[in-house]
Design a protein around this motif. Structure first.
Motif, mmCIF file in Angstrom:
data_model
loop_
_atom_site.group_PDB
_atom_site.id
_atom_site.type_symbol
_atom_site.label_atom_id
_atom_site.label_comp_id
_atom_site.label_asym_id
_atom_site.label_seq_id
_atom_site.Cartn_x
_atom_site.Cartn_y
_atom_site.Cartn_z
ATOM 1 N N LEU A 125 0.832 -1.194 0.000
ATOM 2 C CA LEU A 125 0.000 0.000 0.000
ATOM 3 C C LEU A 125 0.877 1.258 0.000
ATOM 4 O O LEU A 125 1.963 1.261 0.580
ATOM 5 N N GLN A 126 0.377 2.341 -0.611
ATOM 6 C CA GLN A 126 1.162 3.561 -0.743
ATOM 7 C C GLN A 126 0.486 4.768 -0.067
ATOM 8 O O GLN A 126 0.047 5.706 -0.732
ATOM 9 N N PRO A 127 0.431 4.772 1.268
ATOM 10 C CA PRO A 127 -0.126 5.950 1.941
ATOM 11 C C PRO A 127 0.685 7.210 1.681
ATOM 12 O O PRO A 127 0.163 8.327 1.767
ATOM 13 N N SER A 128 1.965 7.046 1.327
ATOM 14 C CA SER A 128 2.819 8.211 1.055
ATOM 15 C C SER A 128 2.364 8.984 -0.179
ATOM 16 O O SER A 128 2.741 10.146 -0.364
ATOM 17 N N SER A 129 1.552 8.355 -1.028
ATOM 18 C CA SER A 129 1.101 9.020 -2.254
ATOM 19 C C SER A 129 -0.130 9.889 -2.024
ATOM 20 O O SER A 129 -0.596 10.576 -2.936
ATOM 21 N N LEU A 130 -0.673 9.886 -0.789
ATOM 22 C CA LEU A 130 -1.826 10.718 -0.462
ATOM 23 C C LEU A 130 -1.358 11.993 0.239
ATOM 24 O O LEU A 130 -0.567 11.929 1.185
ATOM 25 N N THR A 131 -1.837 13.131 -0.243
ATOM 26 C CA THR A 131 -1.490 14.421 0.350
ATOM 27 C C THR A 131 -2.717 15.021 1.018
ATOM 28 O O THR A 131 -3.777 15.128 0.395
ATOM 29 N N HIS A 132 -2.577 15.414 2.272
ATOM 30 C CA HIS A 132 -3.692 15.981 3.031
ATOM 31 C C HIS A 132 -4.102 17.320 2.424
ATOM 32 O O HIS A 132 -3.321 18.265 2.401
ATOM 33 N N TRP A 133 -5.342 17.396 1.935
ATOM 34 C CA TRP A 133 -5.832 18.607 1.281
ATOM 35 C C TRP A 133 -6.605 19.504 2.254
ATOM 36 O O TRP A 133 -6.422 20.715 2.285
ATOM 37 N N SER A 134 -7.484 18.910 3.054
ATOM 38 C CA SER A 134 -8.283 19.681 4.009
ATOM 39 C C SER A 134 -8.915 18.736 5.019
ATOM 40 O O SER A 134 -8.871 17.513 4.850
ATOM 41 N N ARG A 214 -0.221 23.263 -5.213
ATOM 42 C CA ARG A 214 -1.106 23.805 -4.195
ATOM 43 C C ARG A 214 -1.200 22.849 -2.997
ATOM 44 O O ARG A 214 -1.218 23.293 -1.841
ATOM 45 N N ALA A 215 -1.250 21.555 -3.272
ATOM 46 C CA ALA A 215 -1.320 20.579 -2.186
ATOM 47 C C ALA A 215 -0.065 20.632 -1.319
ATOM 48 O O ALA A 215 -0.147 20.564 -0.089
ATOM 49 N N GLN A 216 1.106 20.766 -1.947
ATOM 50 C CA GLN A 216 2.355 20.839 -1.196
ATOM 51 C C GLN A 216 2.443 22.128 -0.393
ATOM 52 O O GLN A 216 2.972 22.142 0.723
ATOM 53 N N GLN A 217 1.914 23.214 -0.929
ATOM 54 C CA GLN A 217 1.896 24.482 -0.198
ATOM 55 C C GLN A 217 1.104 24.345 1.094
ATOM 56 O O GLN A 217 1.465 24.906 2.126
ATOM 57 N N ARG A 218 0.024 23.573 1.020
ATOM 58 C CA ARG A 218 -0.829 23.403 2.195
ATOM 59 C C ARG A 218 -0.136 22.625 3.306
ATOM 60 O O ARG A 218 -0.528 22.707 4.464
ATOM 61 N N GLN A 219 0.881 21.846 2.971
ATOM 62 C CA GLN A 219 1.577 21.056 3.983
ATOM 63 C C GLN A 219 2.498 21.916 4.841
ATOM 64 O O GLN A 219 2.945 21.487 5.908
ATOM 65 N N LYS A 220 2.787 23.151 4.414
ATOM 66 C CA LYS A 220 3.731 24.015 5.131
ATOM 67 C C LYS A 220 3.120 24.652 6.380
ATOM 68 O O LYS A 220 3.831 24.960 7.325
ATOM 69 N N GLY A 221 1.790 24.877 6.334
ATOM 70 C CA GLY A 221 1.168 25.522 7.488
ATOM 71 C C GLY A 221 0.030 24.674 7.932
ATOM 72 O O GLY A 221 -0.205 23.774 7.318
ATOM 73 N N PRO A 222 -0.717 24.887 8.948
ATOM 74 C CA PRO A 222 -1.819 23.969 9.249
ATOM 75 C C PRO A 222 -2.720 23.786 8.033
ATOM 76 O O PRO A 222 -3.134 24.766 7.400
ATOM 77 N N VAL A 223 -2.987 22.537 7.692
ATOM 78 C CA VAL A 223 -3.895 22.250 6.586
ATOM 79 C C VAL A 223 -5.280 22.802 6.944
ATOM 80 O O VAL A 223 -5.726 22.660 8.085
ATOM 81 N N GLN A 258 -5.737 25.191 15.854
ATOM 82 C CA GLN A 258 -5.862 25.001 14.415
ATOM 83 C C GLN A 258 -6.132 26.325 13.720
ATOM 84 O O GLN A 258 -6.466 27.334 14.336
ATOM 85 N N GLN A 259 -5.975 26.307 12.404
ATOM 86 C CA GLN A 259 -6.269 27.481 11.603
ATOM 87 C C GLN A 259 -7.189 27.073 10.460
ATOM 88 O O GLN A 259 -7.343 25.893 10.153
ATOM 89 N N THR A 260 -7.791 28.038 9.831
ATOM 90 C CA THR A 260 -8.625 27.759 8.678
ATOM 91 C C THR A 260 -8.222 28.687 7.540
ATOM 92 O O THR A 260 -7.446 29.624 7.741
ATOM 93 N N THR A 261 -8.719 28.447 6.373
ATOM 94 C CA THR A 261 -8.396 29.284 5.224
ATOM 95 C C THR A 261 -9.659 29.841 4.617
ATOM 96 O O THR A 261 -10.600 29.099 4.321
ATOM 97 N N ILE A 262 -9.716 31.145 4.448
ATOM 98 C CA ILE A 262 -10.842 31.786 3.770
ATOM 99 C C ILE A 262 -10.485 31.925 2.294
ATOM 100 O O ILE A 262 -9.422 32.438 1.948
ATOM 101 N N PHE A 263 -11.372 31.469 1.428
ATOM 102 C CA PHE A 263 -11.151 31.554 -0.012
ATOM 103 C C PHE A 263 -12.048 32.609 -0.619
ATOM 104 O O PHE A 263 -13.196 32.783 -0.226
ATOM 105 N N THR A 264 -11.524 33.315 -1.602
ATOM 106 C CA THR A 264 -12.355 34.245 -2.350
ATOM 107 C C THR A 264 -13.300 33.430 -3.215
ATOM 108 O O THR A 264 -13.038 32.255 -3.502
ATOM 109 N N PRO A 265 -14.426 33.992 -3.673
ATOM 110 C CA PRO A 265 -15.406 33.218 -4.437
ATOM 111 C C PRO A 265 -14.849 32.505 -5.659
ATOM 112 O O PRO A 265 -15.313 31.428 -6.019
#
Length: 319
Positions: A125-134, A214-223, A258-265
């Motif tokens: 199994l390859q759990p390493s291939s999954l990146t936490h998005w949210s 974008r997925a890798q950027q999210r790994q730098k700060g709280p997802v 934890q933190q959250t991210t606000i997205f523009t529309p």
């Protein structure tokens, strides 16, 4: 609150605006929750997903988070006949469909059968291939609540052997984010709010490279962790709030660190902000909006249509 896992599978497929498509499954029409809507594959993380047996069946040293990843990979296998693993022996594609269907049924009935399946065919199994998005926390108004981690998995192409599980799903489809949102707007593609919002996040990520970046950027700060709150004043129409909205309280069981991210529309930009730490409404948020407007009948989730609203707009200097 139970742990759950969702896997967003993106596979290379050239189209006019995107070079990838996303796999979505339609929930069974007999489902007790949101029947008929299209979602990403996923489900509840089982005890067997953190069993020590996996130590010899994965491509990395196990961590606490890996139970979410293994659970997600298992659900993907059950629901779509896609296995996120590498073979040491028999290639996955060479296993007869009838034989595979029997294993999927066994795993669906008992999660302990999943490591048995992997060991039997010598799959790693390859759990390493999954990146936490949210992460999404079920609204506090719901009786059954889940801490659901959304993962991104990228495939080099669309697997020809993809097939949905008739026990839990009614159909499957590979679509671009734009196609899914367009069909939803036309009333042909029911979507759950987290699914719709995630597709909105993907709307301006046109290539797999952009998606991975974008997925890798999210790994730098709280997802990003989303704690939606339901506000319906009638059996039809309402809104779902997020952190920063004047009507949004925070569930007590979510960490204040934890933190959250606000997205523009249009989902082109974002700003990470700390989560509030109180169930009470924050007076500083008076007049502010960070919500999904919902139109549709509470009795039929496939009728739900959405509009994202954030006010005031995030200043460019803060992005």
């Amino acid at each position: 609150m139970r742990p759950a896992s969702t896997v967003i599978i993106a596979a290379f497929s050239q189209s006019p605006k995107f070079n990838y498509k996303i796999l979505m499954v339609q929930r069974s029409l007999q489902s007790s929750f949101m029947p008929g809507v299209f979602v990403f594959p996923g489900g509840v993380v089982e005890t067997a997903d953190s069993d020590k047996t996996w130590e010899k069946l994965v491509d990395q040293k196990l961590s606490e988070e890996d139970k979410w990843k293994i659970g997600g990979i298992r659900e993907v296998f059950e629901e779509t006949n896609i296995l996120i693993a590498k073979p040491k022996g028999t290639p996955f594609e060479s296993i007869p469909l009838a034989e595979m269907a029997e294993w999927r049924k066994k795993v669906h009935q008992d999660a302990k059968q999943f490591p048995e399946f992997c060991a039997h065919y010598n799959f790693v199994l390859q759990p390493s291939s999954l990146t936490h998005w949210s992460s999404w926390i079920t609204p506090i108004q719901e009786k059954k609540r889940f801490d659901t981690k959304f993962y991104l998995a990228v495939l080099p192409d669309i697997p020809a052997h993809t097939s949905h599980d008739p026990l839990e799903t009614a159909a499957h489809v590979w679509v671009t984010p734009q196609e899914a949102l367009d069909q939803h707007e036309k009333g042909k593609f029911g979507l759950a709010p987290p699914t719709w919002f995630t597709l909105l996040e993907f709307l301006n990520l046109h290539t797999l490279d952009e998606l991975n970046q974008r997925a890798q950027q999210r790994q730098k700060g709280p997802v990003p962790t989303y704690t939606p709150n339901i506000n319906f004043s009638s059996k039809k129409d309402g809104f779902i709030t997020f952190e920063g909205d004047e009507h949004h309280p925070l569930p007590e069981d979510v960490s204040t660190q934890q933190q959250t991210t606000i997205f523009t529309p249009n989902a082109q930009s974002s700003q990470t902000i700390p989560l509030a730490s109180s169930q009470k409404l924050d007076k500083k948020n008076e007049g502010k909006r960070n919500r999904i407007i919902v139109n549709g009948s509470l009795k039929d989730f496939t009728t739900w249509r959405y509009k994202y609203e954030v006010f005031p707009q995030i200043p460019p200097s803060k992005l």
